[in-house]
Design a protein around this motif. Sequence first.
Motif: not given
Length: 243
Positions: A51-75
């Motif tokens: 579950l987690i590894r495949p989901a993370s690979q898809a997440y990294g491929a789809i979500v743009p870097e600026p959005m990832e940073r925003g999500i990290e900030n939010f969490v």
Amino acid sequence: MSRALRIAALPLALTVSACAGTADETALIADPYEPANRVVHTFNTGIDVALIRPASQAYGAIVPEPMERGIENFVSNLSLPGDMVNNALQGDGDGFSRNLGRFLMNSTLGLGGFLDVAGDNAIERVPADFGQTLAVYGVQEGPYVELPLLGPSTTRDAVGTVVDIVTNPLALIDSDTATDVLVAGTTTDIVDTRDELGGTLDAILYESEDSYVALRDVYIQNRRAFVNGTEGGTEGFVDIYAE
């Protein structure tokens, strides 16, 4: 599981071990529950593979870097109330003030926490959890345990994790919206962290000679360094348990 994934890279573990140099960081690891821990480790690794590894690979491929940073900030912003509870319990007034300032600033000017306005103004987070609080009050580390889904821990930190979950101010809010936000934030954090540390975790879990020992040793070395850094001031220590 987020805490399990938020581990330092192996080179960082070696650096901490070399630089710390105290008896506490280099002490032998108590692991009387190793047979049971290995069963749980196999289960956790299976969850990662399926579950987690495949989901993370898809997440990294789809979500743009600026959005990832925003999500990290939010969490990260969501976790500040829990930090503040433990700052107060540890008598860390400066840490409490900094985290309160971050939470208020980022929740308002930072658009709910997606922008780290406080960080841009040199107001850094001072992480704290109940496992550290117990250590401050003299509770010993106890044996190493690997928990289902929650990952590597010790008996002291396992108790701390439960207390942090049930006493998080946001979790105590009687609101379906608050619950949904916490669940979504935690789930996203797990996937984002697995993506961020993908190569490191793959090396530990799938390329080391004994992934159980590798994960245990890296966790304990860095956890001890972080707890000792909290007790004696966090300067010079890397926060690997920010989430």
